[in-house]
Design an enzyme around this catalytic site. Structure first.
Site, PDB file in Angstrom:
ATOM      1  CG  HIS A   1      -1.827   1.099   1.383  1.00 42.46           C
ATOM      2  ND1 HIS A   1      -1.868   1.918   2.492  1.00 42.46           N
ATOM      3  CD2 HIS A   1      -2.780   1.540   0.539  1.00 42.46           C
ATOM      4  CE1 HIS A   1      -2.819   2.805   2.338  1.00 42.46           C
ATOM      5  NE2 HIS A   1      -3.393   2.601   1.168  1.00 42.46           N
TER       6      HIS A   1
ATOM      7  CD  GLU B   1      -3.032   2.245  -3.057  1.00 45.39           C
ATOM      8  OE1 GLU B   1      -4.136   2.791  -3.072  1.00 45.39           O
ATOM      9  OE2 GLU B   1      -2.039   2.721  -2.439  1.00 45.39           O
TER      10      GLU B   1
ATOM     11  CG  ASP C   1      -2.999   7.145  -3.127  1.00 46.78           C
ATOM     12  OD1 ASP C   1      -4.142   6.676  -3.101  1.00 46.78           O
ATOM     13  OD2 ASP C   1      -2.097   6.821  -2.320  1.00 46.78           O
TER      14      ASP C   1
ATOM     15  CG  HIS D   1      -3.123   9.322   0.544  1.00 47.51           C
ATOM     16  ND1 HIS D   1      -3.757  10.081   1.514  1.00 47.51           N
ATOM     17  CD2 HIS D   1      -3.917   8.249   0.327  1.00 47.51           C
ATOM     18  CE1 HIS D   1      -4.873   9.478   1.870  1.00 47.51           C
ATOM     19  NE2 HIS D   1      -5.001   8.373   1.161  1.00 47.51           N
TER      20      HIS D   1
ATOM     21  CD  GLU E   1      -7.264   5.684  -4.091  1.00 46.29           C
ATOM     22  OE1 GLU E   1      -6.545   5.022  -3.325  1.00 46.29           O
ATOM     23  OE2 GLU E   1      -8.122   6.500  -3.701  1.00 46.29           O
TER      24      GLU E   1
HETATM   25  O1  G3P Z   1      -5.912   0.759  -1.827  1.00 45.45           O
HETATM   26  C1  G3P Z   1      -6.767   1.046  -0.792  1.00 45.45           C
HETATM   27  C2  G3P Z   1      -6.492   2.333  -0.084  1.00 45.45           C
HETATM   28  O2  G3P Z   1      -5.414   2.988  -0.682  1.00 45.45           O
HETATM   29  C3  G3P Z   1      -7.628   3.253  -0.030  1.00 45.45           C
HETATM   30  O3  G3P Z   1      -7.453   4.267   0.897  1.00 45.45           O
HETATM   31  O4  G3P Z   1      -6.901   6.501   1.686  1.00 45.45           O
HETATM   32  O5  G3P Z   1      -5.132   4.784   1.583  1.00 45.45           O
HETATM   33  O6  G3P Z   1      -5.999   5.790  -0.486  1.00 45.45           O
HETATM   34  P1  G3P Z   1      -6.315   5.369   0.903  1.00 45.45           P
HETATM   35 CA    CA Z   2      -4.773   4.659  -2.161  1.00 44.77          CA
END
Ligand code: G3P
Ligand code: CA
Length: 290
Positions: free
Chosen positions: A40, A67, A69, A82, A150
């Site tokens: 993450h 993962e 953002d 993020h 994301e």
């Molecule tokens: O991938 C799941 C997670 O990233 C969603 O929440 O706030 O960490 O982007 P956040």
């Molecule tokens: Ca995320």
């Protein structure tokens, strides 16, 4: 057993490998029956989130899925970060003291490139930068990693879906050689629907936990339903599996953010296809029984 029930059960047992066929972008090579482990924001317990060192760390620990953002600067550059503000994960308050509330969209790419995105995490990471998505994709490629991308806060960035897909295409990530290495997710159903309409072959995940009564609508554009583990149950996962997603296969579930062994084992038993975690090594050890 009804054919759909058999398919759902098989999906639960085989995780992502069964969820995704060889024609899918998210096909994986894992046939172990365990969920995929997704680092993450990179291995963000051990390196500053959403930076190149964080995905290097994930690779170094032996993990392939990361993962991130994606957001956009004032002058239209896609960057990996993020929060919608630069304040928490950079030294923007020191470099640009008069620019509160330091929103990503109010800074140019050149300004953001001056910021230190590592010192807040630890001195060893001083000088780490906020990566552009282009830089990030090249490092993912270099590391032979796979990406759960994301689209963050898409309501702030009109057209970010098309722009992101264009960049991915330019970098070769929408070609057949990258099949099984990319999933696009968002908390915004509208954004995800746009991604699906623009690129129907792409594997997509909706972040959140739609009501059971609305799952049939999500099945039109989302291959995965990705809720917080805190809201999840085995029953909900089984229900998701009963719906075929946009590629004609049962939808799957990736759960976030699972950072301890006991929770990893519990949520894995729900039949999820993926566990998203800041501590991928902890989750791996838990699933391996150590
Ligand atoms: O991938 C799941 C997670 O990233 C969603 O929440 O706030 O960490 O982007 P956040
Ligand atoms: Ca995320």
């Amino acid at each position: 057993m009804h054919a759909r029930a058999i398919a759902a059960t098989t999906t639960a047992l085989l995780g992502t490998a069964a969820l995704l066929t060889p024609t899918s972008h998210a096909r994986t090579d894992d046939v172990s029956g365990q969920p995929e482990i997704i680092a993450h924001r990179g291995a963000s317990a051990y390196a500053p989130e959403n930076t190149l060192p964080a995905i290097d760390k994930a690779a170094g620990l032996g993990f392939t899925w990361v993962e991130n953002d994606v957001q956009r600067t004032k002058d239209g550059e896609l960057v990996v970060i993020h929060d919608d503000s630069l304040a928490r994960t950079t030294n923007v308050e020191d470099v640009f003291p008069g620019r509160t509330p330091w929103k990503v969209r109010d800074f140019t790419a050149a300004e953001i490139a001056r910021l230190d995105a590592g010192s807040w995490f630890g001195r060893a990471y001083a000088g780490t930068r906020v990566p552009t998505l282009k830089q990030y994709m090249r490092r993912v490629e270099h590391n032979h990693e796979k990406l759960l991308l994301e689209i963050k806060n898409p309501e702030l960035y009109p057209g970010i879906e098309r722009q992101t897909l264009k960049l991915l295409s330019n970098e070769g990530w929408l070609d057949h050689r990258h099949r099984g290495r990319l999933i696009v997710q968002s908390f915004s159903a509208d954004s995800l629907r746009i991604v699906h309409d623009l690129r129907p072959g792409l594997t997509t995940g909706f972040l959140g936990k739609p009501s059971v009564g609305s799952l049939h609508r999500y099945a039109g554009f989302a291959d995965l339903i990705n809720p917080s583990y805190t809201s999840l149950s085995a029953g909900y996962v089984a229900t998701v599996h009963r719906f075929d997603g946009p590629h004609g296969r049962p939808m799957g579930v990736f759960a976030w953010t699972v950072d301890d062994a006991a929770t990893a084992r519990t949520v894995a038993r729900y039949g999820v296809a993926g566990l998203i975690t800041n501590k991928p090594d902890v989750v791996r050890a838990a699933l391996n029984g150590s």
